[in-house]
Motif scaffolding. Structure first.
Motif, mmCIF file in Angstrom:
data_model
loop_
_atom_site.group_PDB
_atom_site.id
_atom_site.type_symbol
_atom_site.label_atom_id
_atom_site.label_comp_id
_atom_site.label_asym_id
_atom_site.label_seq_id
_atom_site.Cartn_x
_atom_site.Cartn_y
_atom_site.Cartn_z
ATOM 1 N N PHE A 13 0.853 -1.193 0.000
ATOM 2 C CA PHE A 13 0.000 0.000 0.000
ATOM 3 C C PHE A 13 0.887 1.241 0.000
ATOM 4 O O PHE A 13 2.120 1.153 0.118
ATOM 5 C CB PHE A 13 -0.952 0.006 1.205
ATOM 6 C CG PHE A 13 -0.261 0.016 2.543
ATOM 7 C CD1 PHE A 13 0.101 1.211 3.154
ATOM 8 C CD2 PHE A 13 0.026 -1.169 3.202
ATOM 9 C CE1 PHE A 13 0.738 1.224 4.391
ATOM 10 C CE2 PHE A 13 0.661 -1.168 4.436
ATOM 11 C CZ PHE A 13 1.017 0.033 5.025
ATOM 12 N N GLY A 14 0.256 2.400 -0.138
ATOM 13 C CA GLY A 14 0.998 3.658 -0.108
ATOM 14 C C GLY A 14 1.913 3.851 -1.302
ATOM 15 O O GLY A 14 2.947 4.528 -1.191
ATOM 16 N N TYR A 25 -0.554 -9.352 -1.990
ATOM 17 C CA TYR A 25 -1.828 -8.628 -1.971
ATOM 18 C C TYR A 25 -1.539 -7.148 -2.208
ATOM 19 O O TYR A 25 -0.819 -6.517 -1.440
ATOM 20 C CB TYR A 25 -2.545 -8.850 -0.638
ATOM 21 C CG TYR A 25 -2.985 -10.283 -0.473
ATOM 22 C CD1 TYR A 25 -4.291 -10.667 -0.752
ATOM 23 C CD2 TYR A 25 -2.078 -11.264 -0.090
ATOM 24 C CE1 TYR A 25 -4.686 -11.987 -0.633
ATOM 25 C CE2 TYR A 25 -2.466 -12.590 0.026
ATOM 26 C CZ TYR A 25 -3.767 -12.944 -0.246
ATOM 27 O OH TYR A 25 -4.156 -14.261 -0.141
ATOM 28 N N ASN A 26 -2.104 -6.612 -3.268
ATOM 29 C CA ASN A 26 -1.724 -5.283 -3.738
ATOM 30 C C ASN A 26 -2.878 -4.290 -3.614
ATOM 31 O O ASN A 26 -3.882 -4.405 -4.319
ATOM 32 C CB ASN A 26 -1.263 -5.370 -5.195
ATOM 33 C CG ASN A 26 -0.774 -4.033 -5.715
ATOM 34 O OD1 ASN A 26 -0.357 -3.168 -4.952
ATOM 35 N ND2 ASN A 26 -0.834 -3.855 -7.022
ATOM 36 N N THR A 27 -2.717 -3.341 -2.695
ATOM 37 C CA THR A 27 -3.630 -2.201 -2.641
ATOM 38 C C THR A 27 -3.133 -1.100 -3.572
ATOM 39 O O THR A 27 -3.896 -0.555 -4.368
ATOM 40 C CB THR A 27 -3.753 -1.672 -1.203
ATOM 41 O OG1 THR A 27 -4.301 -2.702 -0.368
ATOM 42 C CG2 THR A 27 -4.669 -0.457 -1.143
ATOM 43 N N SER A 28 -1.859 -0.787 -3.472
ATOM 44 C CA SER A 28 -1.257 0.166 -4.406
ATOM 45 C C SER A 28 0.254 0.013 -4.363
ATOM 46 O O SER A 28 0.836 -0.275 -3.319
ATOM 47 C CB SER A 28 -1.649 1.613 -4.056
ATOM 48 O OG SER A 28 -1.110 1.985 -2.804
ATOM 49 N N CYS A 29 0.872 0.192 -5.517
ATOM 50 C CA CYS A 29 2.329 0.190 -5.593
ATOM 51 C C CYS A 29 2.754 1.133 -6.706
ATOM 52 O O CYS A 29 1.940 1.540 -7.546
ATOM 53 C CB CYS A 29 2.886 -1.219 -5.822
ATOM 54 S SG CYS A 29 2.457 -1.953 -7.411
ATOM 55 N N GLY A 30 4.030 1.477 -6.721
ATOM 56 C CA GLY A 30 4.540 2.396 -7.723
ATOM 57 C C GLY A 30 4.612 1.772 -9.105
ATOM 58 O O GLY A 30 4.560 0.546 -9.256
ATOM 59 N N PRO A 31 4.750 2.586 -10.146
ATOM 60 C CA PRO A 31 4.730 2.073 -11.522
ATOM 61 C C PRO A 31 5.890 1.139 -11.841
ATOM 62 O O PRO A 31 5.712 0.148 -12.560
ATOM 63 C CB PRO A 31 4.773 3.345 -12.374
ATOM 64 C CG PRO A 31 5.340 4.402 -11.469
ATOM 65 C CD PRO A 31 4.876 4.056 -10.097
ATOM 66 N N TRP A 44 -6.246 -5.935 -3.900
ATOM 67 C CA TRP A 44 -6.773 -5.763 -2.544
ATOM 68 C C TRP A 44 -7.227 -4.310 -2.352
ATOM 69 O O TRP A 44 -6.605 -3.528 -1.638
ATOM 70 C CB TRP A 44 -5.703 -6.148 -1.518
ATOM 71 C CG TRP A 44 -6.220 -6.253 -0.120
ATOM 72 C CD1 TRP A 44 -5.984 -5.396 0.912
ATOM 73 C CD2 TRP A 44 -7.073 -7.274 0.406
ATOM 74 N NE1 TRP A 44 -6.629 -5.820 2.049
ATOM 75 C CE2 TRP A 44 -7.307 -6.975 1.765
ATOM 76 C CE3 TRP A 44 -7.661 -8.411 -0.140
ATOM 77 C CZ2 TRP A 44 -8.101 -7.772 2.578
ATOM 78 C CZ3 TRP A 44 -8.455 -9.203 0.668
ATOM 79 C CH2 TRP A 44 -8.665 -8.884 2.010
ATOM 80 N N PRO A 45 -8.351 -3.924 -2.967
ATOM 81 C CA PRO A 45 -8.826 -2.531 -2.884
ATOM 82 C C PRO A 45 -9.625 -2.260 -1.610
ATOM 83 O O PRO A 45 -10.765 -1.786 -1.664
ATOM 84 C CB PRO A 45 -9.696 -2.414 -4.138
ATOM 85 C CG PRO A 45 -10.260 -3.789 -4.316
ATOM 86 C CD PRO A 45 -9.185 -4.745 -3.867
ATOM 87 N N ILE A 46 -9.047 -2.545 -0.467
ATOM 88 C CA ILE A 46 -9.749 -2.413 0.806
ATOM 89 C C ILE A 46 -10.157 -0.966 1.070
ATOM 90 O O ILE A 46 -11.166 -0.697 1.736
ATOM 91 C CB ILE A 46 -8.851 -2.951 1.952
ATOM 92 C CG1 ILE A 46 -9.607 -3.006 3.268
ATOM 93 C CG2 ILE A 46 -7.583 -2.126 2.081
ATOM 94 C CD1 ILE A 46 -10.672 -4.056 3.316
ATOM 95 N N HIS A 47 -9.413 -0.008 0.505
ATOM 96 C CA HIS A 47 -9.690 1.407 0.744
ATOM 97 C C HIS A 47 -10.988 1.867 0.086
ATOM 98 O O HIS A 47 -11.489 2.947 0.410
ATOM 99 C CB HIS A 47 -8.524 2.251 0.223
ATOM 100 C CG HIS A 47 -8.230 2.050 -1.234
ATOM 101 N ND1 HIS A 47 -7.698 0.880 -1.727
ATOM 102 C CD2 HIS A 47 -8.412 2.867 -2.304
ATOM 103 C CE1 HIS A 47 -7.552 0.982 -3.037
ATOM 104 N NE2 HIS A 47 -7.979 2.170 -3.413
#
Length: 278
Positions: free
Chosen positions: A150-151, A177-183, A203-206
């Protein structure tokens, strides 16, 4: 003249044979159609629609479902649905199974809330239902579960080093599990995914809850502990337990490194000989 009569006779026999063949074909087709069973009534039919969401909310509740697995360890408690439930929202739940377009009767479930919630209002929950299934054949020796990204995390070098080290140690699959990662990291992980070494789970928990970036509710607030880390690790265990002999839970900045063996398999072989009943 005789040849003409003979030819007419052959043509007549051919016509009669063709007529009989077509008649028998029509009767056979008609009987085969009649043998089909009557369709079930609308109340016994179900659509084959599958949710494309990674975290589908459960209608008319404050709960989120994650995934469902066949748990063969306990007889009679076979289907385990992993979810994230609101602590103060208890209500009976029922399962309906759809198989080949046919809908089963509603069956009650057992709801098991995990103990570790670190003070947050949402908690990892297992919904258990009795439904017999078949075991999945194990095809991996080692699977590593990496907790949430994340982040816009983008440390490409760290990820590449860790993944390649695990490959050298004999790991077959790494689940992330990926909520967000850099390009840049996203391109790296996509490359590993294409070769089958990494399994990326969105993993779009947000989108549904306010995830905490800390461990304790009293310090960080939010709805769920550390972007749902306890849920992802539990989900990864059930995702991997039927297809992998060993499942390791780890962070990307940590590596389980045997110091007396060249790889994890030789380490586990030694431990199994020392503890044959485990």
């Amino acid at each position: 003249m005789e040849k003409t009569k003979e030819l007419k006779g052959k043509l007549l026999l051919l016509f009669i044979a063709t007529f009989i063949f077509l008649l028998s074909l029509n009767v056979t087709t008609h009987m085969t159609y009649k043998a089909f069973p009557k369709p079930l009534s609308a109340s016994k039919m179900c659509s084959l629609q599958i949710s494309e969401q990674t975290l589908p909310p459960l209608n008319n509740t404050k709960h989120i479902l994650v995934s469902a697995y066949m748990d063969q360890r306990v007889k009679g408690l076979d289907t385990r649905i992993i979810g994230i439930f609101k602590m103060d929202s208890d209500q009976p739940l029922y399962c309906l199974f759809c198989c080949a377009g046919q809908l089963s009767n509603a069956t009650p479930t057992t709801i098991l809330k995990h103990n570790e919630n670190f003070g947050f209002p949402f908690i990892t929950t297992d919904v258990i239902n009795q439904k017999t299934g078949r075991e999945e054949e194990q095809k991996f020796n080692f699977t590593v579960c990496i907790s949430n990204l994340f982040g816009d995390y983008n440390n490409v070098l760290q990820f590449a080093q860790t993944l390649e080290m695990y490959r050298l140690l004999g790991v077959d699959r790494v689940v992330i599990y990926n909520t967000s990662c850099g390009p840049e990291l996203d391109r790296l992980l996509q490359s590993y995914s294409q070769e089958g070494f990494v399994e990326m789970v969105p993993w779009p928990i947000h989108r549904y809850l306010t995830p905490s970036k800390g461990w304790l509710f009293s310090q960080s607030g939010g709805d769920v502990h550390y972007f749902g880390q306890m849920t992802t690790l539990n989900e990864c265990i059930y995702r991997s337990m039927e297809r992998s002999h060993y499942v390791l839970l780890d962070d990307i900045d940590e590596i389980i490194m045997p110091y007396k063996h060249n790889n994890l398999m030789s380490l586990m072989d030694m431990l199994q000989k020392q503890q044959p009943n485990t």
